[in-house]
Write an enzyme that holds these catalytic residues in place. Structure first.
Site, short mmCIF file in Angstrom:
data_model
loop_
_atom_site.label_atom_id
_atom_site.label_comp_id
_atom_site.label_asym_id
_atom_site.label_seq_id
_atom_site.Cartn_x
_atom_site.Cartn_y
_atom_site.Cartn_z
N GLN A 1 0.82 -1.20 0.00
CA GLN A 1 0.00 0.00 0.00
C GLN A 1 0.86 1.25 0.00
OE1 GLN A 1 -2.80 0.38 3.24
NE2 GLN A 1 -3.07 2.56 2.83
N CYS B 1 -6.41 1.19 2.42
CA CYS B 1 -6.28 -0.18 2.92
C CYS B 1 -7.51 -1.02 2.59
CB CYS B 1 -6.00 -0.20 4.42
SG CYS B 1 -7.35 0.36 5.46
N HIS C 1 -8.22 -0.48 10.35
CA HIS C 1 -7.40 -1.08 9.29
C HIS C 1 -8.06 -2.34 8.76
CE1 HIS C 1 -3.84 -1.59 6.93
NE2 HIS C 1 -3.54 -2.76 7.47
N ASP D 1 -1.73 -8.09 3.87
CA ASP D 1 -1.83 -6.75 4.44
C ASP D 1 -0.78 -5.88 3.76
OD1 ASP D 1 -1.78 -4.46 5.99
OD2 ASP D 1 -1.70 -5.50 7.91
#
Length: 258
Positions: free
Chosen positions: A106, A112, A186, A202
């Protein structure tokens, strides 16, 4: 474990401050619209997961569960665990058709949610539900052949991705924050690869995280899938005494119409 809905927006974490997206609402309809606009088949959609343990509520969900998206508050407990686990890992540099997963770093502020959606729809069996002539297929084909830093640039510069995200961000039931605003939630995805591997995905981490192997017929919402993935995540936070345990889970699976 019952899942209470969080406030509907997610925090970006580490990102390039020069570019920011309006946060996506934590809403399966919004998420489904975004990925279908990009090219995912209407045979799949996102669903709220109201409980991880209640058999009647789990039975309501169409299976298999191809991916779980966990929305959670950033706590000091989580940050400490993330930093300690990542300290022993090298930055991920993998790419190409022999890699078990496609992972996206990211670099866009407040993206996110978008990164989580991309991890959900570009891995495992889900790739078989992507329209061959779509923006999503083109994006995935390019991303497969790029190193993670170049892959991040691909997302950063994608006009199709930006347009689809803007459309979805305007759909929510609540007023969205400004793109520059920080929201302390998140988004993490749990996916099953083509060979049964369960991965935590992630964009804030150093790369994809292999969490174990699922047997044929087990999905990310199965008992074993939860033990390796979302359940282990929540248990760790609870045992470490995280200051708050507010979580929301969304599942990618077959559409109710199918």
């Amino acid at each position: 474990m019952d899942i209470s809905n969080l406030a509907p927006f997610q925090q970006t974490g580490m990102a390039d401050e020069n570019r920011a997206f309006v946060p996506l609402e934590n809403n399966p309809e919004v998420m489904t619209t975004l990925v279908q606009q990009l090219g995912l088949s209407p045979k799949l959609q996102f669903h709220d997961v109201w409980s991880l343990t209640d058999p009647s509520l789990l039975a309501f969900l169409p299976r298999p569960a191809y991916a779980l998206l966990l929305v959670f508050p950033i706590t000091s407990t989580y940050e400490k665990f993330r930093e300690e686990e990542d300290a022993t890992r090298e930055e991920y540099t993998g790419f190409g058709p022999n890699e078990p997963v496609v992972w996206f770093k990211q670099t866009i502020h407040n993206a996110c949610g978008l990164i989580g959606l991309l991890h959900a729809v570009t891995n495992g069996e889900v790739v078989n539900f992507i329209d061959p002539g779509s923006s999503l297929k083109g994006l995935l084909d390019q991303a497969n052949n790029l190193a993670p830093t170049q892959r991040a640039d691909l997302l950063y510069n994608s006009q199709a991705l930006e347009a689809a995200h803007a459309t979805a961000a305007a759909m929510g039931d609540t007023q969205a924050p400004d793109a520059s605003e920080d929201v302390d939630l998140h988004f993490v995805a749990f996916i099953k690869d083509a060979n049964g591997g369960l991965w935590e995905m992630d964009g804030r981490r150093k790369g994809p995280l292999f969490r174990g192997t699922l047997a044929e017929g087990e999905d990310v919402l199965s008992e074993h899938g939860q033990e390796l993935g979302v359940g282990a995540f929540l248990k760790r936070e609870e045992e470490a005494g995280g200051r708050e345990l507010r979580f929301s889970v969304v599942m990618l699976g077959p559409s109710f119409d199918e």
